[in-house]
Every structure is written in C-alpha cells, then in structure tokens.
Design a protein around this motif. Structure first.
Motif, PDB file in Angstrom:
ATOM      1  N   ASP A 112     -14.546 -30.845  59.675  1.00 28.31           N
ATOM      2  CA  ASP A 112     -15.489 -31.158  61.020  1.00 28.31           C
ATOM      3  C   ASP A 112     -14.339 -30.910  62.383  1.00 28.31           C
ATOM      4  N   HIS A 113     -13.217 -31.048  62.223  1.00 33.36           N
ATOM      5  CA  HIS A 113     -12.176 -30.901  63.285  1.00 33.36           C
ATOM      6  C   HIS A 113     -11.199 -29.889  63.260  1.00 33.36           C
ATOM      7  N   GLU A 125     -17.191 -21.188  59.073  1.00 34.09           N
ATOM      8  CA  GLU A 125     -17.599 -22.222  60.142  1.00 34.09           C
ATOM      9  C   GLU A 125     -19.208 -22.191  60.231  1.00 34.09           C
ATOM     10  N   ARG A 129     -17.294 -26.840  68.159  1.00 34.71           N
ATOM     11  CA  ARG A 129     -17.680 -27.977  69.072  1.00 34.71           C
ATOM     12  C   ARG A 129     -16.628 -28.027  70.344  1.00 34.71           C
ATOM     13  N   GLU A 308     -16.622 -26.854  62.814  1.00 30.65           N
ATOM     14  CA  GLU A 308     -17.336 -27.708  61.538  1.00 30.65           C
ATOM     15  C   GLU A 308     -17.440 -26.579  60.399  1.00 30.65           C
ATOM     16  N   ARG A 310     -17.631 -25.723  55.771  1.00 31.63           N
ATOM     17  CA  ARG A 310     -17.567 -25.933  54.376  1.00 31.63           C
ATOM     18  C   ARG A 310     -16.984 -24.677  53.491  1.00 31.63           C
ATOM     19  N   ASN A 329     -25.267 -33.561  57.378  1.00 33.88           N
ATOM     20  CA  ASN A 329     -24.650 -33.200  58.169  1.00 33.88           C
ATOM     21  C   ASN A 329     -25.365 -32.407  59.517  1.00 33.88           C
ATOM     22  N   ASN A 333     -26.036 -33.121  63.451  1.00 29.25           N
ATOM     23  CA  ASN A 333     -25.825 -32.154  64.357  1.00 29.25           C
ATOM     24  C   ASN A 333     -26.871 -32.150  65.362  1.00 29.25           C
TER      25      ASN A 333
END
Length: 372
Positions: A112-113, A125, A129, A308, A310, A329, A333
């Motif tokens: 997430d960063h 992605e 952000r 962000e 997975r 999540n 968001n």
C-alpha cells in the motif's frame, strides 16, 4: 534472472555497497525506508525479514526487502510501520512479480506504499495515491513564500498563535537532532497518549518497535540517520517529531505534541520550524506521508506518489487472503477518497478512544516496602 533469498545480516560488503549504489542512482528511491541500514536493523529485530537478491548474468541488479510470514504470505518490509517500500533496482529492471513471488516462496504479496512507476508492480496496482511533500530545493524562503501565498489565512493564524505561545510560555525554538533518551521518551509518551485518545493501536506497546527507534535514533551517517526534533516554548517541550533521513530527504514518521498546548497548534508550528532547519541542513525534501490530514494540504508545495495493490499465485492461501483483505481495503479506500467520510471515521475512532480510556482502571501507586 537468478533470485537468491537471504536474511539481511547475510548481505556481504559488496552487496551492501551495491544496494547503496542502486538507491543513489534512482531519484524515486531516495527514501530512508528503502535504505539498506533500515533493512539491516529490522532484520536484527524480526526473524521473518528477508531480502531477495536479484542477479542478471552474474551481476546484482536489484534487491527486494520483504517479510515472509506463515503460509507464504508476504508483506513489504516494515509493512504497517513504514510509508514507503519497493524494489531497490535499476530503473529498467523488468522481472515479473509472480516470478519474483515464486522465487521468494510467497503465495501472495499485498502493498500500500509502493514506489510508483516500478515495472514489476504496475500490472498489479489497484490505486495510485499522492504523497504531500515540502519541497525545499529552492531554499526555505521560497518554500515559505509559497505557503504564505497559497494559504495566507492559515499561515497568519499559525504565526499569531506562535507569538501568543512565546508571550505566555517563553521564546519558541526548535532543537534539531535532539540527543539523549529523555526527549525521545517525551515524544513517545505523547504519541502513545495520542494513539489511545484516537482509538488507534499503541505501536510503542511493542518492545521491538521501541528498540528499533532507539537504534535508528543512534544512527548518524551522511546517507542515513534518525532525526529527533523538539519544539520548545522557553524550556518546555510542546511538540516533536522523529523521522529518518537520507542525504537529501527527511521522511515523517512519528509526529506528536503535548495536548495541553493544543490551542496553539504546536504540531503545525513544529513542521514550519522543522522545514526551516531541514533546509539549513542541506535537505531538499520533507516527505509528510500519504494520508488525509488537512494541514498537509496547505503545507505542501510538491507531490510524489505511491501505489496500492496485490499480487498472488494460485493457492488456497491466496484465496483466503483475498476474502479477508480485499473487501476491507475497498471500504477503507472509499472512506479515504471522501473527506466527509474520513472526518466521520476519525471522529468515531476518537470517540472510541475516549470511551476506552475512561474505562481503564486508575493506576494506584504502591508504597515501597518500609514506607510510612
């Protein structure tokens, strides 16, 4: 490409030097959470920390620091504790994420960063952000000129409060690079109190995090250091911050203030003084971290981005992970992207924190043996 997974402490001198070389060569990697010193420190404190060393034709082309948890669940280094993670690699490194996961023995890897723009992660992605930055490359005068022009009312209010604080409690000044454990204990005490008041988990209730901060506070080299800053009114500390820096960038980590001085807005006051000192120490940026705090909006004069997402390989673990994390999540968001919902959620957490605090039993001091 060859991928070898080792513990950070097993990195050789040549690999450590190569890590630093790769980080310096790519501006987007100028973040202390991506520094080898941070990986080495976490590796000493946490048994699940690993580093994937990526080689191409016998030459090291990248590193991925990560956490390997039970059932093949992977997390970025520091995961919930840090504000940046990614591959420390050549800019044109193109290694498929699932290939990297397989080599690392992982079924799933959520982030997430993540540093934006890395080819390995881009196909996976789910969101990009913004991260507000205080850009000091033009000097502090240029920066503060931007703040005054873009947010004149906020700036005048903070300066008025600073003059009022000085009149009532003493000259306002900032201690850059505060040494010794006492100032750190004051800061972490404020932060723990803030976590409780706002319904968050107290990070400093975990001894290993306290130990990590102590080690980072003691770090001091040209390319990596912990920086503790404390804002004083006279001899009284009113706000502080502990963060990490590279040669050019200071990253926000643990800001806090004494709630007894809340009416003076000491946290924002501290940020302005910290920016001035950062510029005087040759730093070009202060990374304030992604998040919905309104003060960041008018203190910033630049932006970078993190992503962000997975990645998973077909497995029962990945399916269970998806069911447990993805709906949460998505809901988070939705809240983050809507300021009105974010403020409501923040108020609810603070209300929970007040209730939890009020229900805690009062601490009763015991007299020492033989006392009268």
């Amino acid at each position: 490409m060859k991928v070898t997974v080792i513990r950070p402490g097993d990195l050789g001198q040549a690999e450590v030097a190569r890590w630093r070389e790769l980080q310096i060569a790519t501006p987007s990697l100028d973040n202390p959470f991506l520094s080898v010193e941070f990986a080495l420190a976490l590796g000493r404190l946490r048994s699940y920390v690993r580093v994937a060393v990526i080689e191409d034709h016998g030459k090291v082309v990248g590193f991925l620091p990560f956490e390997r948890h039970a059932f093949g669940i992977g997390k970025p280094l520091g995961s919930w504790l840090t504000t940046c993670h990614g591959l420390i690699a050549l800019p044109d490194l193109d290694i498929p994420a699932r290939h990297l996961l397989r080599a690392c023995g992982l079924s799933v890897f959520a982030f997430d960063h993540m540093v934006a723009g890395q080819t390995t992660w881009e196909p996976h992605e789910s969101a990009v952000r913004p991260v507000p930055m205080m850009d000091l490359t033009g000097g502090y005068d240029a920066y503060i000129g931007h703040v005054r022009a873009s947010s004149p009312k906020n700036y005048k209010t903070v300066r008025y409060k600073e003059r009022k604080l000085a009149r009532e409690h003493g000259v306002v000044h900032l201690d850059w690079g505060a040494a010794g454990p006492d100032a750190m204990r004051v800061l972490t005490g404020w932060k723990s109190d803030q976590y409780r008041r706002t319904g968050r988990v107290d990070r400093f209730a975990q001894p290993w995090i306290v130990e990590l901060l102590e080690e980072m506070h003691a770090s001091d080299s040209p390319s990596f250091a912990g920086v503790l800053t404390m804002l004083y009114a006279g001899d009284t500390p009113v706000a502080g911050h502990f963060g990490l820096r590279t040669e050019k960038t200071l990253v926000g980590w643990f800001p806090a203030y004494d709630p007894e001085f809340a009416r003076y807005s000491p946290g924002i006051m501290h940020h302005l003084h910290m920016a001035e000192q950062a510029a005087s120490h040759g730093l070009g940026h202060v990374d304030m971290g992604k998040g919905g705090r309104e003060y960041k909006g008018w203190l910033k004069n630049g932006t970078t981005h993190v992503t962000e997402g997975r990645v998973s390989r077909p497995s029962a673990t990945a399916a269970v992970h998806w069911m447990g994390r993805t709906p949460v999540n998505k809901a988070r968001n939705i809240v983050v992207d809507r300021p009105s919902l974010y403020r409501l959620a923040d108020r609810l957490l603070k209300g929970f924190g007040r209730v939890r605090t009020s229900l805690q039993p009062a601490t009763v001091e015991k007299e020492p043996s033989g006392a009268r």
